[in-house]
Design a protein around this motif. Sequence first.
Motif, short mmCIF file in Angstrom:
data_model
loop_
_atom_site.label_atom_id
_atom_site.label_comp_id
_atom_site.label_asym_id
_atom_site.label_seq_id
_atom_site.Cartn_x
_atom_site.Cartn_y
_atom_site.Cartn_z
N SER A 64 0.85 -1.18 0.00
CA SER A 64 0.00 0.00 0.00
C SER A 64 0.88 1.23 0.00
CB SER A 64 -0.92 0.02 1.22
OG SER A 64 -1.96 -0.91 1.05
N VAL A 119 -2.84 0.21 10.17
CA VAL A 119 -3.81 1.24 9.83
C VAL A 119 -5.19 0.80 10.27
CG1 VAL A 119 -2.46 2.13 7.90
CG2 VAL A 119 -4.13 0.32 7.50
N THR A 173 -8.26 3.12 9.34
CA THR A 173 -9.31 3.95 8.78
C THR A 173 -10.23 3.19 7.82
OG1 THR A 173 -7.83 5.86 8.98
CG2 THR A 173 -9.77 6.11 7.56
N GLY A 174 -9.67 2.38 6.94
CA GLY A 174 -10.48 1.74 5.91
C GLY A 174 -11.48 0.74 6.44
N ARG A 192 -7.99 0.87 -0.17
CA ARG A 192 -6.73 1.57 -0.43
C ARG A 192 -6.51 2.69 0.57
NH1 ARG A 192 -4.85 6.06 -3.87
NH2 ARG A 192 -2.67 5.67 -4.37
N THR A 193 -5.38 2.63 1.26
CA THR A 193 -5.05 3.60 2.29
C THR A 193 -3.66 4.16 2.02
OG1 THR A 193 -6.37 2.35 3.90
CG2 THR A 193 -4.82 3.99 4.77
N GLU A 194 -3.56 5.47 1.95
CA GLU A 194 -2.26 6.13 1.82
C GLU A 194 -1.82 6.64 3.18
OE1 GLU A 194 -2.00 8.59 -2.01
OE2 GLU A 194 -4.15 8.29 -1.75
N GLU A 222 -3.49 8.73 7.95
CA GLU A 222 -4.07 7.80 6.99
C GLU A 222 -5.08 8.53 6.10
OE1 GLU A 222 -3.90 4.29 10.40
OE2 GLU A 222 -5.75 4.58 9.24
N VAL A 251 -7.96 7.89 3.05
CA VAL A 251 -8.80 7.02 2.22
C VAL A 251 -9.60 7.93 1.29
CG1 VAL A 251 -10.71 5.39 2.17
CG2 VAL A 251 -8.94 5.17 3.92
N SER A 310 -15.74 3.50 2.03
CA SER A 310 -15.77 2.84 3.32
C SER A 310 -17.17 2.97 3.91
CB SER A 310 -14.75 3.44 4.29
OG SER A 310 -14.84 2.80 5.55
#
Length: 676
Positions: free
Chosen positions: A25, A41, A43-44, A57-59, A138, A140, A145
């Motif tokens: 990722s 992570v 958040t997603g 997908r998480t940046e 994080e 998204v 989500s």
Amino acid sequence: MDFIKPCNIRLTGYSCMLAAIGLSSPVWAQVPTNDAADIVVVTGTKTERKLLDVPVRTEVVTAAELAKSHARDLAEGLKNVPGLLIKPIHGKSGQEVWLQGIDANRVLILVDGLPVTASTGSSVDLTQIAVADVSHVEIVKGAVSALYGSEAMGGVVNVITRQPQQELAYSLTLDSGSYGDHDVSRTPFNDNHLGLHVSKGGDNWFGQLTFDIRDKGGSDLDPDTWSFEGDKGDKTNLAGELGYRFDNGAEIKLKPSYYKEDLVKQFDTFVPGIGDVKKVKGEQATRKNIALAVSTPVLQDSEINFWYMHENFEDITQQDVVSTDYTDQERVGENQFDKAELQFDTVWGDNHFITAGIVGFQSELKQQQTKSSPQGSNRFSELNGQQNRHATELYLQDDIFITDEIEILPGLRYQYDSDFGSHTAPKINAMYRPAGLESYNGIFRAGVGNGYRTPTLKERHYIFDHSALGYMVIGNPDLSPESSVSFQLGTEFSQAQHYRADINLFYNKIKDLIDTDLNHQASAETGLQIFEYTNIGKATTAGVDLATSYFFTPEFSGDFAYSYLYAKDDNTNKHLTQRPEHQIKVKLNYHISAINSDLTLYGNYQSEEFIDSANNTTSPAYSTFDFKLNSQINDHFKVFVGLDNLTDTVRDTPATGTDFRPKTGRFVYAGFRIDG
């Protein structure tokens, strides 16, 4: 809690296989892939997952990257992330974030999963969020989500703070800099920053304290005029955490926080027959927040998480004509809200991970303005009294591991709003990791989601009276909620210590988009420009984000990203305003082993952007470059130097309404950091 860790989730060999693979990722920090694989992570999926293992997908921007770029607040921490737009908040101090061509009013900002009050009633000011205590951030993108509500149509930015360590730990950062001849303070130390973080853990008790203050001397593009562009004043963050960990793994945390800003800016307006009238604008904002969080394991392989937060945000703005002996205008806004959430996570069978939750929310907003003149003062509500809203939301998600290569994540969110009734938003994500691409860490992700956003109290009830400047903005109580469909599709490849590449496509279809429009009839009747919030119809944003990182040598690495954005009003077929079509972001880093130092150059380019809905006027394209030097003297002491906006690229003055290039010029600073 063991069951949320890949190899302990009672699944087949799938998750354990993932744990053995490198980065999959995107991590803009460009840490070594072995370190990136350990990033967790939340958040997603709202549960802890390894970055390489998350189907949404998480940046991520890591603490190491925040330190390398010398970020003082969240706006500075995010500005180098591909595909993000950091923009000044219209009519207010501060900056906001846009994702995939969707503006900041539709991007949810969280700190440790808890929402941050929008300082303007619609969007969150990123400069109010310090990063002295941040572990990572994080991101998204898109409404994919199922676990977030109305504010997340464009995506989610979640700031994750550090966890207290067993031993006493601390970090102290101090830096100071100058805009040279453009300093308002006329001192060598125009902008100053102090950040302090202390934490201590034990067998059961743990706690931490963070203090951060940014003192801004102001910046001026044209020192020969009364007006200056860069705010003068200070921003202070204070946050604490006190927690207790029980022997069975349960935890309870109390997290108070406080924010205060006090800013001033000088400006002038032209009055026919008089000339330029000198004015001063002041803004004082205060945020008080307290949160309680509880987590406990229940039954076998299950967990309950609960949190409650209360927040009060007060914003006072003043506009004063220098030649008068009274304050001409004062606006006082107060936003108070309470929010609670209960979440249940459990493993079901051999290949299901269930997440379910309920959210309760209530908000109160009031705003009053006082206008003064030689004849006296007039005080009135800009929201037709105090406005209230409450909502209840339910969500359900099933993380299904189909095979060792395929994972799907369907979810559903139900929302009941006190003013708009019920709505159900389905989402689904899928991840495919072909066994034949293991050596390249190949991964494919896809997501489809329904976004939904109810109008804010401001959009429905606000009366922004700027008659002295010839316009008013009027709320519209008859607004309808917005809805959207978001499609995300991407693929990533990486090879440890050599390269990483990812391609991500997105498509967002928005219905009943809320924006301001000129009411011609009301304008003719009043002699003012009357803008009214309205549902303008349909809009589309679509595009592609391309990013690659390459290690040319062990000492020299580069990150390169290109983003293309298509953003149109479907009714008029005109480009949506303030959305550049092209973005390029570059980062070059060279490590000098002999002196343990890093030289880093950041480059940002964006194409021109339309100013008006008729697409007749554009703001120019521009590029900026930031240079950073970090020298690690020993394990505990680092010195650094920075040169922001190296080429001194700035907007023309006084054409600030049609030129969106930077309003601050070259900034030179130095500082040090002590870790212990």
